[in-house]
Design a protein around this motif. Structure first.
Motif, PDB file in Angstrom:
ATOM      1  N   VAL A 176     -10.506  49.116   7.369  1.00 24.98           N
ATOM      2  CA  VAL A 176     -10.728  47.892   6.596  1.00 24.98           C
ATOM      3  C   VAL A 176     -12.202  47.919   6.210  1.00 24.98           C
ATOM      4  O   VAL A 176     -13.058  48.279   7.019  1.00 24.98           O
ATOM      5  CB  VAL A 176     -10.450  46.634   7.443  1.00 24.98           C
ATOM      6  CG1 VAL A 176     -10.776  45.373   6.655  1.00 24.98           C
ATOM      7  CG2 VAL A 176      -9.002  46.608   7.882  1.00 24.98           C
ATOM      8  N   GLU A 231     -15.355  46.612   2.922  1.00 23.36           N
ATOM      9  CA  GLU A 231     -15.720  45.724   1.825  1.00 23.36           C
ATOM     10  C   GLU A 231     -16.268  46.553   0.670  1.00 23.36           C
ATOM     11  O   GLU A 231     -17.091  47.456   0.890  1.00 23.36           O
ATOM     12  CB  GLU A 231     -16.797  44.744   2.314  1.00 23.36           C
ATOM     13  CG  GLU A 231     -17.105  43.660   1.297  1.00 23.36           C
ATOM     14  CD  GLU A 231     -18.327  42.832   1.700  1.00 23.36           C
ATOM     15  OE1 GLU A 231     -18.467  42.531   2.901  1.00 23.36           O
ATOM     16  OE2 GLU A 231     -19.132  42.540   0.810  1.00 23.36           O
ATOM     17  N   ARG A 261     -12.610  42.235   0.450  1.00 22.81           N
ATOM     18  CA  ARG A 261     -12.226  42.915   1.693  1.00 22.81           C
ATOM     19  C   ARG A 261     -10.923  43.657   1.426  1.00 22.81           C
ATOM     20  O   ARG A 261      -9.944  43.071   0.966  1.00 22.81           O
ATOM     21  CB  ARG A 261     -12.036  41.883   2.805  1.00 22.81           C
ATOM     22  CG  ARG A 261     -11.952  42.463   4.202  1.00 22.81           C
ATOM     23  CD  ARG A 261     -12.115  41.342   5.223  1.00 22.81           C
ATOM     24  NE  ARG A 261     -11.040  40.382   5.107  1.00 22.81           N
ATOM     25  CZ  ARG A 261     -10.014  40.274   5.969  1.00 22.81           C
ATOM     26  NH1 ARG A 261      -9.974  41.042   7.029  1.00 22.81           N
ATOM     27  NH2 ARG A 261      -9.057  39.387   5.792  1.00 22.81           N
ATOM     28  N   THR A 314      -8.243  47.386   2.095  1.00 23.32           N
ATOM     29  CA  THR A 314      -7.927  48.665   2.693  1.00 23.32           C
ATOM     30  C   THR A 314      -7.518  49.567   1.546  1.00 23.32           C
ATOM     31  O   THR A 314      -7.477  49.115   0.398  1.00 23.32           O
ATOM     32  CB  THR A 314      -6.840  48.548   3.778  1.00 23.32           C
ATOM     33  OG1 THR A 314      -6.690  49.828   4.415  1.00 23.32           O
ATOM     34  CG2 THR A 314      -5.509  48.110   3.208  1.00 23.32           C
ATOM     35  N   GLN A 337      -6.356  44.497  -1.748  1.00 22.04           N
ATOM     36  CA  GLN A 337      -7.088  43.389  -1.147  1.00 22.04           C
ATOM     37  C   GLN A 337      -6.345  42.866   0.081  1.00 22.04           C
ATOM     38  O   GLN A 337      -5.117  42.802   0.096  1.00 22.04           O
ATOM     39  CB  GLN A 337      -7.252  42.267  -2.170  1.00 22.04           C
ATOM     40  CG  GLN A 337      -8.167  41.174  -1.652  1.00 22.04           C
ATOM     41  CD  GLN A 337      -8.468  40.125  -2.702  1.00 22.04           C
ATOM     42  OE1 GLN A 337      -8.144  40.305  -3.878  1.00 22.04           O
ATOM     43  NE2 GLN A 337      -9.080  39.045  -2.278  1.00 22.04           N
ATOM     44  N   ILE A 338      -7.119  42.479   1.098  1.00 22.60           N
ATOM     45  CA  ILE A 338      -6.547  41.891   2.310  1.00 22.60           C
ATOM     46  C   ILE A 338      -6.609  40.367   2.171  1.00 22.60           C
ATOM     47  O   ILE A 338      -7.683  39.821   1.922  1.00 22.60           O
ATOM     48  CB  ILE A 338      -7.376  42.290   3.559  1.00 22.60           C
ATOM     49  CG1 ILE A 338      -7.540  43.804   3.654  1.00 22.60           C
ATOM     50  CG2 ILE A 338      -6.765  41.696   4.827  1.00 22.60           C
ATOM     51  CD1 ILE A 338      -6.305  44.541   3.997  1.00 22.60           C
ATOM     52  N   ASP A 381      -9.254  41.568  10.463  1.00 27.47           N
ATOM     53  CA  ASP A 381      -9.504  43.016  10.355  1.00 27.47           C
ATOM     54  C   ASP A 381      -8.616  43.780  11.326  1.00 27.47           C
ATOM     55  O   ASP A 381      -8.096  44.851  11.017  1.00 27.47           O
ATOM     56  CB  ASP A 381     -10.967  43.333  10.699  1.00 27.47           C
ATOM     57  CG  ASP A 381     -11.930  42.906   9.597  1.00 27.47           C
ATOM     58  OD1 ASP A 381     -11.460  42.439   8.547  1.00 27.47           O
ATOM     59  OD2 ASP A 381     -13.159  43.044   9.804  1.00 27.47           O
ATOM     60  N   ALA A 399      -5.240  43.970   9.818  1.00 26.54           N
ATOM     61  CA  ALA A 399      -5.200  44.707   8.546  1.00 26.54           C
ATOM     62  C   ALA A 399      -5.385  46.208   8.742  1.00 26.54           C
ATOM     63  O   ALA A 399      -4.907  47.008   7.930  1.00 26.54           O
ATOM     64  CB  ALA A 399      -6.277  44.169   7.607  1.00 26.54           C
ATOM     65  N   VAL A 400      -6.043  46.606   9.823  1.00 28.78           N
ATOM     66  CA  VAL A 400      -6.296  48.029  10.041  1.00 28.78           C
ATOM     67  C   VAL A 400      -4.992  48.791  10.328  1.00 28.78           C
ATOM     68  O   VAL A 400      -4.946  50.010  10.274  1.00 28.78           O
ATOM     69  CB  VAL A 400      -7.355  48.223  11.163  1.00 28.78           C
ATOM     70  CG1 VAL A 400      -6.747  48.023  12.533  1.00 28.78           C
ATOM     71  CG2 VAL A 400      -8.060  49.568  11.058  1.00 28.78           C
ATOM     72  N   THR A 443      -2.420  48.562   8.331  1.00 26.41           N
ATOM     73  CA  THR A 443      -1.676  48.689   7.070  1.00 26.41           C
ATOM     74  C   THR A 443      -1.145  50.103   6.854  1.00 26.41           C
ATOM     75  O   THR A 443       0.033  50.295   6.520  1.00 26.41           O
ATOM     76  CB  THR A 443      -2.571  48.293   5.872  1.00 26.41           C
ATOM     77  OG1 THR A 443      -3.077  46.977   6.093  1.00 26.41           O
ATOM     78  CG2 THR A 443      -1.790  48.339   4.573  1.00 26.41           C
ATOM     79  N   ILE A 491       1.180  45.131   3.667  1.00 26.16           N
ATOM     80  CA  ILE A 491       0.224  44.011   3.722  1.00 26.16           C
ATOM     81  C   ILE A 491       0.979  42.679   3.754  1.00 26.16           C
ATOM     82  O   ILE A 491       0.621  41.768   4.500  1.00 26.16           O
ATOM     83  CB  ILE A 491      -0.757  44.096   2.533  1.00 26.16           C
ATOM     84  CG1 ILE A 491      -1.654  45.336   2.706  1.00 26.16           C
ATOM     85  CG2 ILE A 491      -1.608  42.829   2.425  1.00 26.16           C
ATOM     86  CD1 ILE A 491      -2.524  45.648   1.515  1.00 26.16           C
TER      87      ILE A 491
END
Ligand code: ZN
Ligand code: ZN
Length: 316
Positions: free
Chosen positions: A57, A59, A72, A74, A123-124, A130, A133-134, A136, A273
């Protein structure tokens, strides 16, 4: 910038940040996941040299398209040539000239900065942490199975392997199929999926088959043999983990029982996501430890331990 660089061995080094080409975004990495593929690369798989890491994740700090800057995100890990028939069919992950983030020809995410084509970015949503989302990229890999075959509610499923991918595959398939069994070696890991209603059983007491669908996610030759013994005639066997070693495989049962064998690798990011954002899959209990980049040796040792699940590197 600081980065983990693999040459003969892995070292924390100061290297120049990557240079962004037109159409690419420069990304500051916040959090990165260590996956089994990374551990295989360190053992010589793919003859990889450079910066590993493909679950992240970050930016966007610079891009041609101002809509991305500050977001933000991935990112998908395969970058195709954009011109061949695979790329034109939207299958750039099979482009023969592709690079793969942190795996083939593209510096990876165990670093303060990476570059990726803007077309690879996702986009997250703000409410997704985070740490969720990591997941994904590995969740997308698990979802790929649902892209490849038709899953019926009555399909009897067995997943072999209780590593990170095996657990995610079992959770994903259980969203489509009522009867899912997970076979593994570690009771503590398998206990994570039991609340969902997934049946778990230790490797030394394999379940009673046959199953319509068997997914091999252990990466071990013993997993392949077990998978073959559990799949029904005319059933489907999916190979979800890359065997880095070379094992002698008995292929005769595939012919005799007319088994459909499917290889399965990377999958679609948008549904992954969405599933994380809606809470349909909650992967955070799989996190074993989060360590700063400087403590990478300890992080890798933890990631290698058969008892542990996901180990994350906090990069910025
Ligand atoms: Zn991975
Ligand atoms: Zn291509």
């Amino acid at each position: 910038m600081k980065a983990l660089v693999l040459k003969d061995k892995l070292e924390l080094a100061d290297i120049p940040p990557p240079v962004r080409k037109p159409g690419e975004a420069l990304i500051r990495i916040q959090l990165a996941g260590i996956c089994n593929t990374d551990l295989e690369l360190l053992r010589g798989y793919m003859d990889f040299a450079g910066v590993p890491g493909h679950e992240f994740v970050g930016e966007v700090v610079a891009s041609d398209d101002p809509r991305w800057t500050g977001r933000r995100i991935t990112g998908e890990i395969n970058a195709g040539c954009g011109q061949c028939r695979w790329c034109l069919e939207g299958l750039s992950r099979h482009c023969p000239k592709r690079t793969v983030l942190g795996i083939a020809g593209h510096q990876g995410a165990f670093a303060e900065y990476i570059v990726l084509p803007e077309a690879n970015l996702h986009q997250i949503p703000d409410h997704v942490t985070d740490r969720t989302a990591v997941f994904t990229e590995p969740l997308a890999a698990a979802l790929e199975i649902a892209e490849q075959i038709h899953l019926h509610p009555s399909t009897r499923v067995c997943v072999i392997g209780d590593g990170k991918l095996g657990l995610l595959v079992a959770e994903v398939l259980h969203q489509f199929c009522h009867d899912v069994t997970l076979v593994g070696r570690h009771h503590r890991k398998m206990a994570l999926v039991e609340p969902s209603g997934i049946v778990t059983t230790p490797l030394d007491q394999p379940p009673v088959g046959p199953f319509d669908l068997v997914v091999e996610a252990s990466g071990a030759a013993t997993g392949w043999e077990l998978a073959l013994s559990l799949v029904r005639p005319r059933g489907t066997l999916i190979l979800k983990s890359t065997f880095a070693g070379k094992a002698p495989l008995n292929l005769a049962p595939l012919v005799i029982d007319e088994i459909t064998l499917i290889g399965s690798r990377c999958g679609p990011f948008p549904p992954a996501i969405q599933w994380l954002a809606s809470g349909r899959i909650r992967p955070e209990p799989m996190i074993h430890a989060v360590l700063p980049l400087a403590e990478y040796e300890q992080a890798l040792a933890l990631a290698r331990s058969p008892e542990s699940l996901k180990v994350l590197l906090q990069i910025s």
